[in-house]
Enzyme design. Structure first.
Site, PDB file in Angstrom:
ATOM      1  N   ASP A  17       0.565  -0.991   0.292  1.00 20.85           N
ATOM      2  CA  ASP A  17       0.045   0.461   0.437  1.00 20.85           C
ATOM      3  C   ASP A  17       0.994   1.323  -0.165  1.00 20.85           C
ATOM      4  O   ASP A  17       2.045   1.365   0.818  1.00 20.85           O
ATOM      5  CB  ASP A  17      -0.741  -0.214   0.883  1.00 20.85           C
ATOM      6  CG  ASP A  17      -1.741   0.707   1.513  1.00 20.85           C
ATOM      7  OD1 ASP A  17      -1.952   1.609   0.433  1.00 20.85           O
ATOM      8  OD2 ASP A  17      -3.052   1.332   2.350  1.00 20.85           O
ATOM      9  N   ASP A 111      -2.907   2.395  -6.031  1.00 24.93           N
ATOM     10  CA  ASP A 111      -1.683   2.501  -5.160  1.00 24.93           C
ATOM     11  C   ASP A 111      -1.742   1.260  -4.183  1.00 24.93           C
ATOM     12  O   ASP A 111      -0.951   1.368  -3.281  1.00 24.93           O
ATOM     13  CB  ASP A 111      -2.331   3.811  -4.034  1.00 24.93           C
ATOM     14  CG  ASP A 111      -2.695   3.527  -3.548  1.00 24.93           C
ATOM     15  OD1 ASP A 111      -4.246   3.003  -4.099  1.00 24.93           O
ATOM     16  OD2 ASP A 111      -4.201   4.289  -2.594  1.00 24.93           O
ATOM     17  N   GLU A 112      -2.713   0.176  -4.274  1.00 25.39           N
ATOM     18  CA  GLU A 112      -2.341  -0.542  -3.688  1.00 25.39           C
ATOM     19  C   GLU A 112      -2.977  -1.866  -3.841  1.00 25.39           C
ATOM     20  O   GLU A 112      -3.288  -2.059  -4.859  1.00 25.39           O
ATOM     21  CB  GLU A 112      -3.394  -0.506  -2.505  1.00 25.39           C
ATOM     22  CG  GLU A 112      -4.451  -0.791  -2.484  1.00 25.39           C
ATOM     23  CD  GLU A 112      -5.565  -0.663  -1.371  1.00 25.39           C
ATOM     24  OE1 GLU A 112      -4.780  -1.515  -0.568  1.00 25.39           O
ATOM     25  OE2 GLU A 112      -6.411   0.308  -1.369  1.00 25.39           O
TER      26      GLU A 112
END
Length: 363
Positions: A17, A111-112
């Site tokens: 993350d 983003d993860e």
């Protein structure tokens, strides 16, 4: 039947993350923003914060918060316009690093992502060492930090990545999951939102230990099918595999307007660029859908939605446009002025020919 210990602990899962991703990219690219409270998006009275830097979060600013409330919490908050093309490019850099280790990558957003490194392309035995290498390579390639969680299932890996943010690395080893979740507040459990957490509090359930004390029948009675999931995660159990080929279910675009819309002409004008956004995505990916949905949010935050489906994927812009305008007109006149409009297409089908490949790993 519950999985036995060997099966339950056989996977090695990493959850990566990125730390305050959008805001961190802006601080990286503009040195004047470093160390200051930054919000991406928003800015106008009707705007919404898309992301907040850690400096802003210390004042209680969060994503999805209205700009007005964010400014009240942090009067010296700096709003910057989003640059999604830049975020997508950086996300691509990060994805390339993941692919050095495993083809089993399940992205959740820009983003993860989850990575299954049980069998990995480098033949490394330690998932913790892989996570360390990935964090180092991300920092070297992008100048950004990531937090990593390592465990034997997705639920625990996700919790672990949140445990030492920012720039953290936390490992929940086989056999430690039940103890790890015991003292965590239920609102920290991935998949338990604010409303569900409040319902649990009313039932005297505040921690993982409280949740584990309930029978599965009790949880199903109060939370429906989700009760079975809550029963498992309170024991640190999660048998979901990492799904690299997860199919996107819909694509959409929406906009909150600077002032409320009252006439049909204003709403049609506001809907036009949203239809264009969705169509451009369909053309670029060659993925088309059968169902068009129009979302209307009134100025009292009431939502109205209308959908219409075709038997075949819609590959004609004019057809989508007409369906969207027809759905809009079906709601007019609206009970109150409109603050937000949205258009989405679902029941997606990939029209490109696909040649499947199977990857064999020998260790």
């Amino acid at each position: 039947m519950e999985a036995g210990p060997d099966k339950e602990y056989s996977r090695k899962i990493i959850h990566i993350d990125m730390d305050a991703f959008f805001a961190s990219v802006e601080q990286r690219d503009n040195p004047e923003l470093r160390g200051k409270p930054v919000a991406v998006g928003g800015g106008s009275e009707r705007g919404v914060v898309a992301a907040a830097s850690y400096e802003a979060r210390r004042y209680g600013v969060r994503s999805a918060m209205s700009s007005r409330i964010a400014k009240r919490k942090c009067p010296h908050l700096i709003f910057v316009k989003h640059r999604f093309e830049v975020y997508k490019y950086v996300s691509g850099q990060i994805r390339e690093i993941f692919a050095e280790y495993t083809p089993l990558i399940e992205p959740l957003s820009l983003d993860e992502a989850y990575l299954d490194v049980t069998e990995n392309l480098k033949g490394m035995r330690s998932a913790t060492h892989i996570a360390q290498e990935i964090k180092y390579k991300i920092k070297k390639a992008t100048s950004l930090t990531a937090s990593a969680g390592v465990s034997y299932n997705k639920f625990l890996a996700k919790l672990a990545s949140d445990h030492r943010k920012p720039d953290g690395l936390f490992v929940v080893k086989p056999g430690e999951g039940e103890a790890f979740v015991a003292n965590l507040p239920v609102e920290q459990f991935h998949g338990i939102g604010r409303v569900t957490a409040e319902r649990m509090h009313q039932l005297g359930i505040r921690t993982g230990l409280d949740l584990r004390a309930q029978t599965e029948d009790f949880l199903r009675k109060h939370f429906g099918k989700a009760g079975g999931h809550y029963y498992k995660i309170s024991r640190g159990q999660d048998d979901r595999p990492v799904e690299p080929d997860r199919v996107r279910k819909s694509v959409g675009s929406e906009n909150t307007f600077e002032r409320d819309l009252e006439t049909l002409a204003e709403m049609q004008l506001g809907l036009a660029p949203l239809i264009d956004d969705v169509w451009k995505w369909c053309e670029r990916t060659r993925i088309f859908g059968r169902t068009v949905t129009v979302k209307i949010k009134l100025n009292d935050f009431q939502n109205l939605t209308r959908s219409r489906s075709s038997l075949l994927p819609i590959k004609d812009y004019a057809f989508i446009e007409q369906m969207a305008y027809d759905l809009l007109e079906e709601n007019f006149p609206t009970p109150r002025p409109v603050r937000l409009l949205g258009v989405s297409i679902s029941n997606l089908e990939d029209t490109q020919p696909y040649e499947g490949k199977q990857l064999t790993l020998n260790f």
